[in-house]
Design a protein around this motif. Structure first.
Motif, mmCIF file in Angstrom:
data_model
loop_
_atom_site.group_PDB
_atom_site.id
_atom_site.type_symbol
_atom_site.label_atom_id
_atom_site.label_comp_id
_atom_site.label_asym_id
_atom_site.label_seq_id
_atom_site.Cartn_x
_atom_site.Cartn_y
_atom_site.Cartn_z
ATOM 1 N N THR A 1 -11.455 -9.600 -3.323
ATOM 2 C CA THR A 1 -10.327 -9.460 -4.233
ATOM 3 C C THR A 1 -9.893 -8.023 -4.367
ATOM 4 O OG1 THR A 1 -11.802 -9.213 -6.124
ATOM 5 C CG2 THR A 1 -11.128 -11.454 -5.533
ATOM 6 N N ARG A 2 -8.725 -7.817 -5.006
ATOM 7 C CA ARG A 2 -8.190 -6.473 -5.186
ATOM 8 C C ARG A 2 -7.936 -6.212 -6.658
ATOM 9 N NH1 ARG A 2 -4.883 -7.539 -0.430
ATOM 10 N NH2 ARG A 2 -3.168 -8.154 -1.748
ATOM 11 N N GLU A 3 -8.302 -5.042 -7.087
ATOM 12 C CA GLU A 3 -7.978 -4.583 -8.432
ATOM 13 C C GLU A 3 -7.553 -3.141 -8.317
ATOM 14 O OE1 GLU A 3 -11.229 -5.156 -11.057
ATOM 15 O OE2 GLU A 3 -10.966 -7.324 -11.156
ATOM 16 N N THR A 4 -6.992 -2.592 -9.366
ATOM 17 C CA THR A 4 -6.643 -1.176 -9.381
ATOM 18 C C THR A 4 -7.255 -0.517 -10.588
ATOM 19 O OG1 THR A 4 -4.615 -1.606 -10.620
ATOM 20 C CG2 THR A 4 -4.422 -1.545 -8.218
ATOM 21 N N GLU A 5 -7.598 0.755 -10.380
ATOM 22 C CA GLU A 5 -8.091 1.551 -11.492
ATOM 23 C C GLU A 5 -7.743 2.993 -11.237
ATOM 24 O OE1 GLU A 5 -12.616 2.666 -10.162
ATOM 25 O OE2 GLU A 5 -12.321 1.009 -11.530
ATOM 26 N N LEU A 6 -7.777 3.799 -12.271
ATOM 27 C CA LEU A 6 -7.469 5.214 -12.129
ATOM 28 C C LEU A 6 -8.559 5.912 -11.355
ATOM 29 C CD1 LEU A 6 -6.191 6.054 -15.702
ATOM 30 C CD2 LEU A 6 -4.822 5.906 -13.641
ATOM 31 N N GLY B 1 0.794 -1.208 0.000
ATOM 32 C CA GLY B 1 0.000 0.000 0.000
ATOM 33 C C GLY B 1 0.826 1.257 0.000
ATOM 34 N N SER B 2 2.066 1.207 -0.499
ATOM 35 C CA SER B 2 2.953 2.356 -0.514
ATOM 36 C C SER B 2 3.374 2.686 -1.945
ATOM 37 C CB SER B 2 4.203 2.074 0.330
ATOM 38 O OG SER B 2 5.157 3.105 0.180
ATOM 39 N N ALA B 3 3.561 3.989 -2.192
ATOM 40 C CA ALA B 3 4.103 4.450 -3.477
ATOM 41 C C ALA B 3 5.416 5.185 -3.246
ATOM 42 C CB ALA B 3 3.097 5.352 -4.178
ATOM 43 N N ALA B 4 6.056 4.911 -2.113
ATOM 44 C CA ALA B 4 7.290 5.610 -1.757
ATOM 45 C C ALA B 4 8.397 5.366 -2.773
ATOM 46 C CB ALA B 4 7.761 5.175 -0.366
ATOM 47 N N HIS B 5 8.340 4.237 -3.468
ATOM 48 C CA HIS B 5 9.382 3.906 -4.449
ATOM 49 C C HIS B 5 9.275 4.757 -5.712
ATOM 50 C CE1 HIS B 5 5.782 1.651 -5.411
ATOM 51 N NE2 HIS B 5 6.241 1.401 -6.628
ATOM 52 N N ASP C 1 -12.091 8.317 -0.580
ATOM 53 C CA ASP C 1 -11.671 7.078 -1.226
ATOM 54 C C ASP C 1 -12.200 6.968 -2.652
ATOM 55 O OD1 ASP C 1 -10.004 5.796 0.614
ATOM 56 O OD2 ASP C 1 -11.703 5.073 1.797
ATOM 57 N N ARG C 2 -13.344 7.568 -2.933
ATOM 58 C CA ARG C 2 -13.934 7.471 -4.257
ATOM 59 C C ARG C 2 -13.520 8.631 -5.155
ATOM 60 N NH1 ARG C 2 -18.698 4.335 -5.069
ATOM 61 N NH2 ARG C 2 -19.081 2.892 -3.366
ATOM 62 N N PRO D 1 -6.227 -1.233 1.055
ATOM 63 C CA PRO D 1 -5.766 0.108 0.679
ATOM 64 C C PRO D 1 -6.845 1.004 0.080
ATOM 65 C CG PRO D 1 -4.137 -1.529 0.038
ATOM 66 C CD PRO D 1 -5.335 -2.282 0.530
ATOM 67 N N SER D 2 -7.868 0.421 -0.542
ATOM 68 C CA SER D 2 -8.929 1.243 -1.124
ATOM 69 C C SER D 2 -9.816 1.876 -0.064
ATOM 70 C CB SER D 2 -9.803 0.395 -2.054
ATOM 71 O OG SER D 2 -10.554 -0.556 -1.321
ATOM 72 N N LEU D 3 -9.691 1.433 1.192
ATOM 73 C CA LEU D 3 -10.552 1.919 2.269
ATOM 74 C C LEU D 3 -9.790 2.734 3.304
ATOM 75 C CD1 LEU D 3 -12.679 -1.308 2.922
ATOM 76 C CD2 LEU D 3 -13.247 0.655 1.486
ATOM 77 N N ARG D 4 -8.616 3.193 2.949
ATOM 78 C CA ARG D 4 -7.800 3.890 3.944
ATOM 79 C C ARG D 4 -8.483 5.138 4.494
ATOM 80 N NH1 ARG D 4 -1.733 3.689 1.365
ATOM 81 N NH2 ARG D 4 -1.137 1.655 2.207
ATOM 82 N N ALA D 5 -8.971 5.988 3.617
ATOM 83 C CA ALA D 5 -9.613 7.213 4.089
ATOM 84 C C ALA D 5 -10.877 6.891 4.874
ATOM 85 C CB ALA D 5 -9.931 8.138 2.917
ATOM 86 N N THR D 6 -11.634 5.893 4.405
ATOM 87 C CA THR D 6 -12.840 5.500 5.122
ATOM 88 C C THR D 6 -12.485 4.944 6.498
ATOM 89 O OG1 THR D 6 -13.833 4.930 2.992
ATOM 90 C CG2 THR D 6 -14.978 4.175 4.954
ATOM 91 N N ALA D 7 -11.406 4.167 6.576
ATOM 92 C CA ALA D 7 -10.953 3.666 7.869
ATOM 93 C C ALA D 7 -10.553 4.814 8.786
ATOM 94 C CB ALA D 7 -9.779 2.701 7.677
ATOM 95 N N GLY D 8 -9.865 5.813 8.200
ATOM 96 C CA GLY D 8 -9.531 6.990 8.993
ATOM 97 C C GLY D 8 -10.777 7.706 9.467
ATOM 98 N N GLY D 9 -11.828 7.719 8.627
ATOM 99 C CA GLY D 9 -13.089 8.319 9.039
ATOM 100 C C GLY D 9 -13.726 7.564 10.192
ATOM 101 N N MET D 10 -13.624 6.241 10.180
ATOM 102 C CA MET D 10 -14.145 5.456 11.292
ATOM 103 C C MET D 10 -13.394 5.771 12.581
ATOM 104 S SD MET D 10 -16.261 3.179 12.454
ATOM 105 C CE MET D 10 -16.909 2.071 11.190
#
Length: 461
Positions: A454-459, A18-22, A91-92, A375-384
């Protein structure tokens, strides 16, 4: 510094942790952190500066103390109510756009406070300020989590959350000076401008490509285009909430963070009053003494996050062992100071020392939650986290303390409230027992239990 380019860069792509530090330089990452931290400081300054205007509002509009206190309470209530919807929007819709919109909203609400013609208008403007603050912490935490590796997550988020104590101190101290020289209206208007400028500049920060938590496709729609693509759908609210409460570690962190902040809000709210009553200090001196304890929390929040990350490098579960131990230490110090000692130098020294570990949950709790959710729910988790901490922690502590104080005295009330740190320590300890397994389930290691979704990625859309 972040080099602001007016060219739209493509979103960053997260790795399995869940990192883009690279994908970004260390300088750019810390520049984004500096902008997010500065914007968070303006957030808490705008929230607290109204306290400096209380004497003037009381005289000018003839307000009661209850009415004045409601100007603070409404902010926490609106934050709690709006936390999950705004975090889900982040998140959306995207973290960067949400951060900018929230910053503009609370800054404009602060300026609106300055032009309020009566109490009702001021109260409504304060509610709007809370609506803006509701989404910022969750979106900011999610964004910063992507800019740094997982091994630095507690340190970075603890430093980010430390903007709260720092902004609170600056809001009270600078607000007091400004109101005396320029009046409360001009002061509020001036303090709303920096946040507005930073919020607009934040639009040039790069967001990350949102990983989508794919819901199970309806029957008959499993395959498309001759079986080459699996049908997926964005998860609904119930599926999202299920994912947020499924990890036992997350549940422990929700509880531990709320219990810890119940004590923190109690001390930050009632300590000036206690110092005035028990030590005979004037209001300004009591505020300065209390500011020392809050500043200790600022240092302690950053230090505890760094310590948690260092210990987690040895064993991941130690990320929650650290706040567990520090919460227990806080309980011992505060209970000794307020339950066994009379007012004096030794008592205040123990309270000041307790101020360092008192803020331990500010960054470590949300960092651990982010670690164990998709990772798609990070902001929502922070909201919780924001919802639970505001409803069950920040809102409960001051009111419960006041009720206990009416019956048993303020010192006894503060001593009793300190015991909630023991419960916080137990919650974090329980979280440490399940952290390894919940982390493995998200990162997809071979030893992890099968992830139900499952996990997928999209723009970003």
């Amino acid at each position: 510094m972040v080099r602001l380019s007016w060219r739209r860069d493509p979103p960053l792509i997260l790795d399995t942790s869940g990192s883009a530090a690279h994908l970004v330089s260390r300088r750019y990452a810390w520049g984004v952190f500096a902008m997010a931290f500065a914007l968070a400081v303006t957030d808490y300054v705008d929230r607290q500066i109204i306290v400096s205007a209380f004497p003037y509002l009381k005289t000018e509009w003839g307000l009661s103390d209850t009415a004045l206190g409601a100007l603070m309470s409404v902010v926490s209530i609106v934050i709690a109510v709006a936390a999950l919807p705004t975090a889900r929007m982040a998140d959306r819709w995207g973290r960067v756009k949400t951060i900018s919109a929230m910053g503009c909203l609370w800054s404009l609400a602060t300026i609106a406070c300055a032009v309020s013609g009566n109490y009702a208008q001021l109260f409504a403007a304060r509610a709007l300020l809370g609506a803006g603050e509701a989404g910022y912490g969750a979106a900011g935490g999610a964004l910063l989590s992507s800019y740094f590796s997982q091994r630095l997550r507690a340190t970075v988020l603890s430093a980010f959350q430390a903007a709260g104590p720092l902004g609170a101190v600056l809001g009270v101290l600078l607000g007091g000076l400004a109101v005396v020289h320029w009046g409360w209206r001009i002061s509020l208007a001036l303090f709303g401008i920096p946040g507005l400028v930073l919020a607009l500049l934040f639009l040039r920060v790069r967001d990350y490509r949102t990983p989508v938590l794919a819901a199970k496709a309806p029957a008959g729609a499993e395959k498309r285009a001759g079986g080459t693509r699996t049908a997926t759908a964005r998860p609904g609210m119930w599926l999202t909430l299920g994912e947020l409460v499924r990890p036992r570690t997350a549940m422990a962190c929700y509880a531990g963070g709320a219990l810890n902040l119940m004590v923190l809000s109690t001390m930050y709210t009632w300590l000036p009053s206690y110092l005035g009553r028990a030590y005979g200090l004037a209001t300004d001196r009591a505020g300065m003494w209390a500011a020392m304890v809050i500043l200790a929390g600022f240092i302690g929040a950053i230090s505890s996050g760094y310590l948690a990350d260092r210990r987690a490098a040895v064993r991941p579960a130690h990320k929650l062992v650290v706040p567990s131990v520090l919460a227990a230490v806080t309980a011992v110090l505060l209970c000794t100071a307020l339950g066994a000692l009379a007012p004096g130098g030794l008592q205040f020294t123990l309270i000041l020392v307790a101020g360092f570990p008192l803020a331990t949950a500010l960054g470590t709790a949300p960092a651990a939650v982010i670690d164990v959710v998709h990772p798609s729910l990070r902001a929502t988790a922070g909201g919780m986290v924001v919802l639970v901490q505001n409803l069950l922690g920040l809102a409960v502590g001051p009111i419960l303390t006041g009720w206990l104080s009416d019956g048993f005295g303020l010192q006894t009330a503060l001593a009793v409230m300190s015991l909630f740190c023991v419960a916080a320590a137990a919650a974090f300890w329980l979280g440490s027992r399940t952290y390894d397994r919940d982390l493995a389930a998200v990162t997809g290691s071979a030893s992890a239990a099968t992830t139900p979704l499952t996990r997928e990625t999209e723009l970003n859309g």
